[in-house]
Scaffold this motif. Structure first.
Motif, mmCIF file in Angstrom:
data_model
loop_
_atom_site.group_PDB
_atom_site.id
_atom_site.type_symbol
_atom_site.label_atom_id
_atom_site.label_comp_id
_atom_site.label_asym_id
_atom_site.label_seq_id
_atom_site.Cartn_x
_atom_site.Cartn_y
_atom_site.Cartn_z
ATOM 1 N N PHE A 62 1.022 1.924 5.533
ATOM 2 C CA PHE A 62 1.587 2.242 4.228
ATOM 3 C C PHE A 62 3.053 1.848 4.195
ATOM 4 C CE2 PHE A 62 -1.991 5.272 4.267
ATOM 5 C CZ PHE A 62 -2.598 4.889 3.082
ATOM 6 N N SER A 63 3.445 1.150 3.146
ATOM 7 C CA SER A 63 4.850 0.806 2.978
ATOM 8 C C SER A 63 5.672 2.033 2.606
ATOM 9 C CB SER A 63 5.004 -0.257 1.892
ATOM 10 O OG SER A 63 4.327 -1.436 2.250
ATOM 11 N N LEU A 64 5.030 3.006 1.958
ATOM 12 C CA LEU A 64 5.726 4.217 1.528
ATOM 13 C C LEU A 64 4.695 5.305 1.303
ATOM 14 C CD1 LEU A 64 8.439 5.534 0.473
ATOM 15 C CD2 LEU A 64 7.720 4.772 -1.805
ATOM 16 N N VAL A 65 5.061 6.546 1.635
ATOM 17 C CA VAL A 65 4.265 7.720 1.290
ATOM 18 C C VAL A 65 5.117 8.593 0.379
ATOM 19 C CG1 VAL A 65 3.205 9.858 2.153
ATOM 20 C CG2 VAL A 65 2.859 7.703 3.380
ATOM 21 N N VAL A 66 4.572 8.953 -0.772
ATOM 22 C CA VAL A 66 5.261 9.844 -1.703
ATOM 23 C C VAL A 66 4.658 11.234 -1.564
ATOM 24 C CG1 VAL A 66 5.884 10.297 -4.103
ATOM 25 C CG2 VAL A 66 5.670 7.930 -3.292
ATOM 26 N N VAL A 67 5.498 12.200 -1.253
ATOM 27 C CA VAL A 67 5.063 13.581 -1.083
ATOM 28 C C VAL A 67 5.367 14.320 -2.382
ATOM 29 C CG1 VAL A 67 5.235 15.652 0.343
ATOM 30 C CG2 VAL A 67 5.608 13.396 1.367
ATOM 31 N N THR A 124 8.237 -3.169 4.942
ATOM 32 C CA THR A 124 7.229 -4.119 5.364
ATOM 33 C C THR A 124 5.857 -3.489 5.306
ATOM 34 O OG1 THR A 124 7.237 -3.509 7.692
ATOM 35 C CG2 THR A 124 8.940 -5.043 6.976
ATOM 36 N N MET A 125 4.843 -4.307 5.478
ATOM 37 C CA MET A 125 3.480 -3.805 5.466
ATOM 38 C C MET A 125 3.224 -2.850 6.626
ATOM 39 S SD MET A 125 1.917 -4.815 2.866
ATOM 40 C CE MET A 125 0.216 -4.541 3.320
ATOM 41 N N ALA A 126 4.051 -2.923 7.663
ATOM 42 C CA ALA A 126 3.882 -2.022 8.798
ATOM 43 C C ALA A 126 4.543 -0.681 8.557
ATOM 44 C CB ALA A 126 4.465 -2.643 10.069
ATOM 45 N N GLY A 127 5.171 -0.519 7.382
ATOM 46 C CA GLY A 127 5.807 0.746 7.072
ATOM 47 C C GLY A 127 7.127 0.926 7.780
ATOM 48 N N ARG A 136 0.852 -1.185 0.000
ATOM 49 C CA ARG A 136 0.000 0.000 0.000
ATOM 50 C C ARG A 136 0.890 1.238 0.000
ATOM 51 N NH1 ARG A 136 -2.782 0.519 4.870
ATOM 52 N NH2 ARG A 136 -4.461 1.645 3.835
ATOM 53 N N VAL A 137 0.638 2.133 -0.939
ATOM 54 C CA VAL A 137 1.407 3.368 -1.080
ATOM 55 C C VAL A 137 0.445 4.539 -1.117
ATOM 56 C CG1 VAL A 137 2.955 4.706 -2.573
ATOM 57 C CG2 VAL A 137 3.302 2.236 -2.299
ATOM 58 N N ARG A 138 0.777 5.590 -0.395
ATOM 59 C CA ARG A 138 -0.004 6.817 -0.481
ATOM 60 C C ARG A 138 0.801 7.861 -1.238
ATOM 61 N NH1 ARG A 138 -3.140 9.067 4.565
ATOM 62 N NH2 ARG A 138 -4.750 7.776 3.578
ATOM 63 N N VAL A 139 0.134 8.576 -2.141
ATOM 64 C CA VAL A 139 0.750 9.677 -2.877
ATOM 65 C C VAL A 139 0.019 10.954 -2.503
ATOM 66 C CG1 VAL A 139 1.316 10.642 -5.140
ATOM 67 C CG2 VAL A 139 1.416 8.158 -4.783
ATOM 68 N N LYS A 140 0.742 11.893 -1.926
ATOM 69 C CA LYS A 140 0.165 13.175 -1.520
ATOM 70 C C LYS A 140 0.447 14.198 -2.603
ATOM 71 C CE LYS A 140 0.552 14.663 2.556
ATOM 72 N NZ LYS A 140 1.180 15.216 3.784
ATOM 73 N N GLY A 141 -0.552 14.436 -3.430
ATOM 74 C CA GLY A 141 -0.403 15.373 -4.525
ATOM 75 C C GLY A 141 -0.826 14.738 -5.835
ATOM 76 N N THR A 172 6.962 5.931 9.114
ATOM 77 C CA THR A 172 6.606 5.634 7.725
ATOM 78 C C THR A 172 7.638 6.204 6.761
ATOM 79 O OG1 THR A 172 4.261 5.722 8.310
ATOM 80 C CG2 THR A 172 4.817 5.824 5.963
ATOM 81 N N PRO A 173 8.285 5.374 5.958
ATOM 82 C CA PRO A 173 9.210 5.901 4.950
ATOM 83 C C PRO A 173 8.474 6.832 3.986
ATOM 84 C CG PRO A 173 9.464 3.528 5.183
ATOM 85 C CD PRO A 173 8.220 3.899 5.929
#
Length: 404
Positions: free
Chosen positions: A216-221, A377-380, A132-137, A245-246
């Motif tokens: 989230f495994s990764l958040v992209v800002v 990991t899935m725990a971020g 799961r990845v979140r992208v902010k923007g 969270t990376p």
């Protein structure tokens, strides 16, 4: 195992007794000396035969006893073999979804170049589908990047942004022209769903609203605001830092594309470290940033379409490298490229002793993109020790050698 010589590597004979696998220095290996019978046997390593049938074929070709197993073992140790049926039950389930796998075959072939053990490539591809990845923007950079990650097989891409789509948000591979006037985040999620080659069969929980969610495994800002690209606000990253969270920064500011740093909270330089370092070097920095953030905003900020697309592509590649368990060069670094010269350069983001993130106290880990592995990991979060991929160069009686 049903061994197959990695089809991603082109094969050529350097002379009558030496075969080269691969063209580029990063992946090319040579095998020699190779007699005529062994050269013919290599053609049988196409993924359609198991060990017993390969041994039978070897006997028909009058190969010495044990020679078939020896060749297969050495090819595997050199990272030249894949397993056409490897990867476990989840990989087999993916193979049954032919339309999905066909979309991902180029990505699978690419993964075979950066993995060693037979079956590892498809295991990585399957693992992506659970992330799961979140992208902010969801501007020209964020929307394209989101679609790239989705198209590469990442299971869930959650895009967050406000407002409505403006004409200048539209970009090939990102938000379409027909989305103008629609909610920006909803439009981005629609194009992300269309880009996905398929989704895992299991049902995932609803995405929570907290941007620091450790699931989230990764958040992209990827902010549309150019000041936020040039001078990331440490306060906005506090939930990410607190949850471990990376997160990866990316964007375009005044004709300059930026990728990085990829922050591993508590281990590598973060937005706070970047701000503190700039303040050390330029005492006027905080005053300038305050003016940029509070000053009147232009309606349309400079964001060259081709530059934004290039930045989105590089950022997606760095994100995938991290998600696949490696340490990309954006960890602790900012990649920058400016118009019109378009020369990429890196700027180190060192852990600052005055930053409360604590990375300076721990000391930043050494890393290189070639040999450093770190699994998200899935725990971020991630293990404190790096998992390093063994550099495989098989040397047996002078027969196997890496080609430089």
């Amino acid at each position: 195992m049903h061994p197959v010589v990695k089809p991603a590597l082109r094969r050529g004979w350097r002379d009558l007794n030496t075969v080269q696998f691969g063209m580029t220095p990063a992946h090319a290996l040579t095998l020699g000396p190779v007699d005529t019978a062994t050269g013919s046997f290599l053609e049988l390593l196409n993924g359609t035969r198991g060990p017993a049938l390969l041994r039978e074929e070897g006997r028909r070709m009058d190969l010495p006893e044990g020679h078939v197993d020896q060749v297969v073992e050495r090819l595997a140790r050199a990272g030249l073999l894949d397993d056409s049926r490897g990867g476990g039950p989840e990989a087999e389930a993916l193979r049954e979804k032919k339309e999905v796998l066909d979309r991902l075959r180029p990505d699978l072939a690419s993964l075979s170049l950066t993995t060693s053990a037979p079956g590892d490539a498809i295991r990585h591809l399957v693992a992506r589908r659970a992330l799961r990845v979140r992208v902010k923007g969801a501007g020209r950079v964020g929307a394209v990047l989101s679609c790239l990650l989705s198209g590469a097989g990442v299971g869930e891409i959650d895009v967050r942004d406000g407002g409505r789509v403006e004409p200048w948000d539209v970009a090939p591979g990102g938000l379409p022209a027909e989305a103008v006037g629609d909610r920006r985040d909803e439009s981005a999620r629609r194009v992300v769903r269309r880009a996905a080659p398929g989704r895992p069969s299991r049902r995932r929980p609803t995405t929570p609203p907290d941007e620091g969610d450790p699931g989230f495994s990764l958040v992209v800002v990827a902010p549309r605001d150019d000041v936020a690209v040039h001078a990331p606000d440490p306060a906005t990253a506090e939930p990410l830092m607190a949850s471990g969270t990376p997160h990866l920064y990316v964007g375009v500011v005044e004709g300059t594309g930026v990728v990085g740093p990829l922050v591993l909270p508590g281990e590598t330089g973060c937005a706070g470290c970047l701000h503190a370092d700039r303040t050390d070097r330029d005492p006027a920095w905080p005053r300038l940033v305050a003016q940029w953030r509070s000053g009147g905003q232009r309606q349309v900020r400079p964001c060259d379409l081709t530059l934004a697309t290039a930045v989105a592509g590089l950022a997606a590649a760095h994100a995938l490298a991290f998600l696949d368990g490696r340490t990309p060069s954006s960890v602790g670094e900012r990649w920058e490229v400016s118009l019109p010269g378009l020369r990429w350069r890196t700027r180190t983001v060192r852990a600052h002793p005055a930053c409360p993130c604590g990375a300076a106290a721990k000391g930043e880990p050494e890393h290189t993109p070639e040999d450093g592995d770190r699994r998200a990991t899935m725990a971020g979060q991630w293990p404190s020790a790096e998992v390093r991929r063994e550099a495989v160069t098989a040397r047996s009686a002078g027969t196997w050698r890496a080609h430089v």
